[in-house]
Design a protein around this motif. Structure first.
Motif, PDB file in Angstrom:
ATOM      1  N   LEU A 157       0.824  -1.207   0.000  1.00  0.00           N
ATOM      2  CA  LEU A 157       0.000   0.000   0.000  1.00  0.00           C
ATOM      3  C   LEU A 157       0.865   1.266   0.000  1.00  0.00           C
ATOM      4  O   LEU A 157       0.559   2.237  -0.692  1.00  0.00           O
ATOM      5  N   THR A 185     -10.688  -6.189   7.248  1.00  0.00           N
ATOM      6  CA  THR A 185      -9.557  -5.945   6.366  1.00  0.00           C
ATOM      7  C   THR A 185      -8.700  -4.862   6.993  1.00  0.00           C
ATOM      8  O   THR A 185      -9.035  -4.297   8.015  1.00  0.00           O
ATOM      9  N   ARG A 186      -7.579  -4.590   6.306  1.00  0.00           N
ATOM     10  CA  ARG A 186      -6.662  -3.617   6.888  1.00  0.00           C
ATOM     11  C   ARG A 186      -6.984  -2.177   6.500  1.00  0.00           C
ATOM     12  O   ARG A 186      -6.163  -1.307   6.634  1.00  0.00           O
ATOM     13  N   MET A 187      -8.167  -1.951   5.957  1.00  0.00           N
ATOM     14  CA  MET A 187      -8.561  -0.581   5.629  1.00  0.00           C
ATOM     15  C   MET A 187      -8.653   0.224   6.915  1.00  0.00           C
ATOM     16  O   MET A 187      -9.375  -0.113   7.830  1.00  0.00           O
ATOM     17  N   LEU A 239      -4.060 -10.870   6.448  1.00  0.00           N
ATOM     18  CA  LEU A 239      -4.919 -11.110   5.293  1.00  0.00           C
ATOM     19  C   LEU A 239      -5.275 -12.590   5.191  1.00  0.00           C
ATOM     20  O   LEU A 239      -4.607 -13.455   5.764  1.00  0.00           O
ATOM     21  N   ALA A 240      -6.332 -12.845   4.454  1.00  0.00           N
ATOM     22  CA  ALA A 240      -6.945 -14.176   4.466  1.00  0.00           C
ATOM     23  C   ALA A 240      -5.987 -15.295   4.086  1.00  0.00           C
ATOM     24  O   ALA A 240      -5.979 -16.356   4.717  1.00  0.00           O
ATOM     25  N   ASP A 241      -5.145 -15.068   3.065  1.00  0.00           N
ATOM     26  CA  ASP A 241      -4.285 -16.168   2.621  1.00  0.00           C
ATOM     27  C   ASP A 241      -3.196 -16.466   3.650  1.00  0.00           C
ATOM     28  O   ASP A 241      -2.821 -17.618   3.859  1.00  0.00           O
ATOM     29  N   ALA A 293      -5.906  -1.175  -0.464  1.00  0.00           N
ATOM     30  CA  ALA A 293      -6.245  -0.930   0.945  1.00  0.00           C
ATOM     31  C   ALA A 293      -7.341  -1.877   1.410  1.00  0.00           C
ATOM     32  O   ALA A 293      -7.386  -2.272   2.571  1.00  0.00           O
ATOM     33  N   ALA A 294      -8.218  -2.259   0.493  1.00  0.00           N
ATOM     34  CA  ALA A 294      -9.350  -3.091   0.873  1.00  0.00           C
ATOM     35  C   ALA A 294      -9.110  -4.573   0.625  1.00  0.00           C
ATOM     36  O   ALA A 294      -9.933  -5.405   0.976  1.00  0.00           O
ATOM     37  N   THR A 328      -8.196  -8.408   0.695  1.00  0.00           N
ATOM     38  CA  THR A 328      -8.114  -9.377   1.784  1.00  0.00           C
ATOM     39  C   THR A 328      -7.036 -10.424   1.520  1.00  0.00           C
ATOM     40  O   THR A 328      -6.876 -11.349   2.300  1.00  0.00           O
ATOM     41  N   LEU A 329      -6.322 -10.284   0.418  1.00  0.00           N
ATOM     42  CA  LEU A 329      -5.255 -11.229   0.108  1.00  0.00           C
ATOM     43  C   LEU A 329      -3.935 -10.487  -0.018  1.00  0.00           C
ATOM     44  O   LEU A 329      -3.897  -9.336  -0.437  1.00  0.00           O
ATOM     45  N   PRO A 386     -11.908  -8.012  -6.002  1.00  0.00           N
ATOM     46  CA  PRO A 386     -11.466  -7.082  -4.984  1.00  0.00           C
ATOM     47  C   PRO A 386     -12.216  -5.765  -5.119  1.00  0.00           C
ATOM     48  O   PRO A 386     -12.925  -5.548  -6.087  1.00  0.00           O
ATOM     49  N   GLY A 387     -12.049  -4.887  -4.177  1.00  0.00           N
ATOM     50  CA  GLY A 387     -12.674  -3.586  -4.307  1.00  0.00           C
ATOM     51  C   GLY A 387     -13.660  -3.305  -3.200  1.00  0.00           C
ATOM     52  O   GLY A 387     -13.938  -2.167  -2.869  1.00  0.00           O
ATOM     53  N   VAL A 388     -14.189  -4.352  -2.618  1.00  0.00           N
ATOM     54  CA  VAL A 388     -15.095  -4.156  -1.490  1.00  0.00           C
ATOM     55  C   VAL A 388     -14.310  -4.536  -0.239  1.00  0.00           C
ATOM     56  O   VAL A 388     -13.578  -5.503  -0.253  1.00  0.00           O
ATOM     57  N   ALA A 389     -14.462  -3.782   0.788  1.00  0.00           N
ATOM     58  CA  ALA A 389     -13.750  -4.095   2.018  1.00  0.00           C
ATOM     59  C   ALA A 389     -14.628  -4.890   2.960  1.00  0.00           C
ATOM     60  O   ALA A 389     -15.510  -4.355   3.592  1.00  0.00           O
ATOM     61  N   PRO A 390     -14.430  -6.190   3.041  1.00  0.00           N
ATOM     62  CA  PRO A 390     -15.217  -6.970   3.975  1.00  0.00           C
ATOM     63  C   PRO A 390     -14.789  -6.622   5.401  1.00  0.00           C
ATOM     64  O   PRO A 390     -13.731  -6.026   5.593  1.00  0.00           O
ATOM     65  N   ALA A 408      -3.921   4.009   7.120  1.00  0.00           N
ATOM     66  CA  ALA A 408      -3.440   3.227   5.986  1.00  0.00           C
ATOM     67  C   ALA A 408      -3.648   4.017   4.694  1.00  0.00           C
ATOM     68  O   ALA A 408      -2.867   3.941   3.767  1.00  0.00           O
TER      69      ALA A 408
END
Ligand SMILES: Nc1nc2c(ncn2[C@@H]2O[C@H](COP(=O)(O)OP(=O)(O)OP(=O)(O)O)[C@@H](O)[C@H]2O)c(=O)[nH]1
Ligand SMILES: [Mg+2]
Lengths: 317, 474
Positions: free
Chosen positions: A207, B18-20, B58-60, A287-288, A290-291, B11-15, B24
């Motif tokens: 990021l 997340t680190r949003m 992060l998930a992975d 930023a959003a 998850t991987l 990607p693009g939606v922040a579940p 950051a």
């Protein structure tokens, strides 16, 4: 005249700088990286910078131009070419080298394969094959320091590596016996045959890199931004259809809007579905996310739990 | 429980999770902290918990660590974080995972709404003290862990001594595994008292002590209901509030600028400048001194003195990549242009005029010895101070710290992990400053002249040491 280094806020008008020096995290990371680049250039005889045209190496080159302004970047760049490149990245590489008046050295995986000195792997992936041509190019050019764009947030083995990382006569990294690295006093002493890998952007996250690219307006190869491409799904990633990555029976080709988060060997780098067409879109997307970047895009890192550590021990980037 | 069921998600939606976070996106400030404490006191688990609970995993990564934890038979059952061995989030080397210990520092990154963090998870084992010194040397704060069942151990004392030596700005003590003493206030208070007394003996001030369970998450990110008797802030709250080193020292220290390089492009201008005729001409005689502001600040018009030569000049320009600045502060990397063409080379220090005493060829120092090769009197070493490296002759080892009494005892040499004092004669004079007052210009490395390895962390003292009579006279 103000000394504040402002960042262009995402999708907001540029705010007039004020008269105080407030350093944000990007300013601090930039200053640290430039300090390291200058130290290495001052202390080593023959440094070189690994340059693939990928975003981290483009960032490194940008930092180097800032470090030596108004002089030109005082070292050549080295590309270890897998022969499985995205054509637009090679094109970008050549234009950049030309624009900055640099000398480009290329270590070619293909040539080693053609000469029978390297064998193609069963899985077709050439990333792990880069080590031999890399070490060969370092020895041939007598490079004593090699800048890399490696970041500690990329992988758990990279997370352990020093900013100046000593490599022995065989290019090997010894993770169990690293030198202490104290304050910002970097010790680059080495004996004949040894060399040092220098990682000035060790402390940047993906990021940070993107926010900095946005702030500085740095140009990247177009495939980092959303575009339509023919892809098929494999190993949980979207793989581009190309000479070296062909769908197997049952793998349907679809046209999707994708972008790349990392750019490497075409045969093992995956794209992510994305509509992020501008740098600010990408900042928001990263930023959003998850991987992690390698988790989303690199098949070679899934080979084993310690794939990166093993490759680094052998002399990899 | 987060699994990597479908990595092809758009990607693009922040579940959730997340680190949003605000910093950051906007940058915020950067805060560096490290862990310390005896082996197995739970440093890596705490770091894992901090990363996990602040949604930085992060998930992975979580998925990979979950799989490895299961393979290794790790099994908790309450919340998701207990199904994984949190230490695996930082113990990334094969040897670390096999032995269940930390060998070298792992750097991790996370951000909260308040600031971005660089986190250095350090090893506790005495054999790897050099790595802990590495992690602590750049830290704005260090979190020292203590096992609530064991209290202060020898390695805790060693680490606290190192932190005092390095003058780490903030020390926070986390009394960990509080779950294993049934969240007992009594146990906590006893250790808290012991910590405060040891810290006072060593000379570490303002130590905050927090009861935590790294494994279960108490008082790490969220304040715990299990410790109603503890009314202070949780660990993350503390780390978010502490000022950074540069914030602490801003405006207090005089300007110092070790010169890294002289930038004099002459014929080798950047192509874009060389192509523009007028610019090319104006940069042909360009000459500036590149470096990083080590302390204080500098403005155009300031009077400076070059050390060790003592020559003086005025700053006429502060350049950074094509931009002219009015002022630069620590730790900015810039280039300075001066009014006079004086002889300045890499290794010199540019200082604000009138703020520096005398350069010296005699170095009195505290050393944290980090090599298996012992230090002996008469040894020839290299000293790296700022951007300069000179030869040094170890005249005398004047003392060694006893970790029980915290007194300096007599010693003829220093061994791995010893802290001691020494007198070193330098081949040429350096602008030495007391580390106690000048963190960045009072630090140096001791380097082996033969193999180039780093032998010790060195800190300049202002007096010759404890064997006063043996002071070397020029
Ligand atoms: N019950 C309980 N166990 C804990 C806690 N914190 C850590 N542990 C356990 O203590 C053991 C050691 O934890 P680590 O985090 O690896 O310790 P460390 O301090 O990082 O060890 P080194 O880095 O090798 O010095 C592991 O088995 C952890 O699960 C806690 O708060 N409560
Ligand atoms: Mg550990």
């Amino acid at each position: 005249m103000s000394t504040q280094i402002t960042e262009t806020p995402v999708d907001e008008p540029v705010i007039e700088p004020v008269e105080i020096v407030e350093l944000n995290s990007l300013d601090l990371l930039e200053s640290e990286a430039i300090h390291i680049i200058r130290e290495v250039v001052a202390e080593f005889e023959r440094p070189a910078l690994l340059f693939s045209g990928g975003k981290d190496s483009v960032l490194m080159l940008h930092l180097a131009t800032k470090a030596f302004w108004p002089g030109k970047v005082p070292f050549p760049v080295l590309h270890v070419d897998t022969g499985h490149n995205f054509p637009e990245v090679i094109d970008f590489r050549d234009r950049t080298v030309e624009r900055l008046g640099l000398r480009l050295e290329v270590g070619s995986v293909q040539e080693f394969i053609d000469r029978g000195e390297l064998a193609e792997r069963a899985d077709g992936t050439r990333n792990p094959l880069q080590t031999v041509p890399l070490l060969d190019a370092i020895a041939r050019n007598k490079f004593d320091a090699v800048f890399g764009g490696g970041r500690r947030d990329e992988d758990k083995a990279r997370a352990k590596e020093r900013i100046l990382s000593l490599r022995d006569e065989f290019g090997q990294w010894d993770p169990r016996n690293q030198r202490p690295e104290l304050w910002n006093l970097y010790n680059g002493r080495h004996t004949v045959g040894q060399h040092v890998r220098a990682f000035p952007i060790s402390n940047w996250t993906e990021l940070d890199v993107w926010r900095y690219i946005a702030r500085e307006g740095i140009e990247l190869p177009p495939l980092y931004y959303a575009h339509d491409r023919e892809v098929f799904a494999r190993d949980g990633m979207w793989r581009a259809v190309g000479e070296v990555s062909q769908p197997r029976p049952g793998e349907d080709v679809v046209t999707k809007q994708v972008r790349y988060r990392t750019v490497g060997d075409m045969s093992c780098t995956g794209a992510v579905a994305s509509s992020a067409a501008t740098v600010h879109d990408v900042v928001r997307e990263v930023a959003a996310s998850t991987l992690t970047e390698r988790g989303a895009t690199r098949a070679d890192d899934r080979i084993s739990e310690a794939a990166m550590e093993d490759r680094k021990k052998d002399g990899y980037f | 429980m987060s699994t990597l069921s479908n990595p092809l998600v758009e990607p693009g939606v922040a579940p959730v999770g997340t680190r949003m976070s605000a910093s950051a996106i906007t940058g915020g400030t950067l805060f560096r902290f490290a862990t310390a404490g005896s082996v197995d006191d739970g440093k890596s688990t705490l770091v894992g918990r901090l990363l996990h609970d602040s949604k930085a995993i992060l998930a992975d990564t979580l998925d990979a660590v979950t799989r490895t934890s299961a393979e290794r038979g790790f099994g908790g059952d309450n919340d998701s974080a207990q199904k994984i061995d949190l230490a695996l989030l930082t113990d990334g080397l094969r040897a670390e995972r096999e032995q269940g210990i930390t060998i070298d520092v792992a750097y991790r990154y996370f951000a909260t709404d308040r600031r971005s963090f660089i986190l250095a998870d350090c090893p506790g084992h005495v054999q790897y003290t050099k790595n802990t010194v590495t992690g602590a040397s750049t830290a704005d704060a260090v979190v020292v862990l203590i096992d609530a069942r064991k209290g202060v151990l020898e390695q805790t004392r060693r680490h606290l001594s190192v932190l005092r030596l390095l003058r780490v700005p903030h020390v926070v003590v986390a009394v960990n595994k509080i779950d294993l003493v049934d969240f007992s206030e009594e146990a906590f208070r006893a250790i808290e008292a012991e910590v405060q007394s040891v810290a006072a003996q060593i000379g570490v001030s303002d130590v905050l002590v927090v009861p935590v369970s790294a494994l279960e998450g108490d008082n790490v990110v969220e304040r715990s209901a299990h410790t109603p008797w503890y009314t202070g802030p949780g660990l993350l709250q503390i780390l978010e509030a502490l000022p950074t080193l540069d914030e602490v020292e801003r405006g207090l220290e005089p300007f110092r600028f070790p010169v890294q390089l002289v930038i004099r492009p002459q014929g080798a201008l950047a192509p874009d400048l060389a192509d523009a005729d007028d610019a090319g001409a104006s940069y042909r005689d360009y000459r500036a001194y590149a470096g990083q502001v080590a302390s204080g600040s500098v403005s155009v018009g300031d009077a400076i003195t070059v050390l060790p030569s003592g020559r003086t000049a005025t700053v006429v320009g502060i350049d950074f990549a094509g931009r002219s600045l009015e002022r630069a502060v620590a730790p900015q990397s810039v280039s300075l242009r001066l009014s006079e063409e004086i002889d300045i080379a890499r290794g010199d220090v540019i200082a604000a005029t009138g703020t520096f005493g005398e350069v010296s060829q005699d170095l009195y120092a505290e050393l944290c010895w980090l090599s298996t090769k012992p230090l002996r009197e008469g040894a020839k070493v290299l000293i790296k101070h700022g951007s300069k490296t000179v030869q040094g002759l170890v005249r005398a080892v004047t003392g060694k710290l006893d970790l029980d009494s915290f007194e300096l005892g007599a010693a003829a040499g220093l061994e791995l992990n010893d802290i001691g004092t020494a007198q070193i004669r330098l081949a040429s004079a350096l602008p030495l400053e007391t580390y106690a007052l000048h963190r960045r210009t009072g630090a140096f490395l001791v380097i082996d002249a033969q193999d180039g390895n780093t032998l010790a962390a060195g800190l300049v003292k202002d007096h010759p040491g404890d064997r006063e009579g043996e002071r070397y006279v020029i």
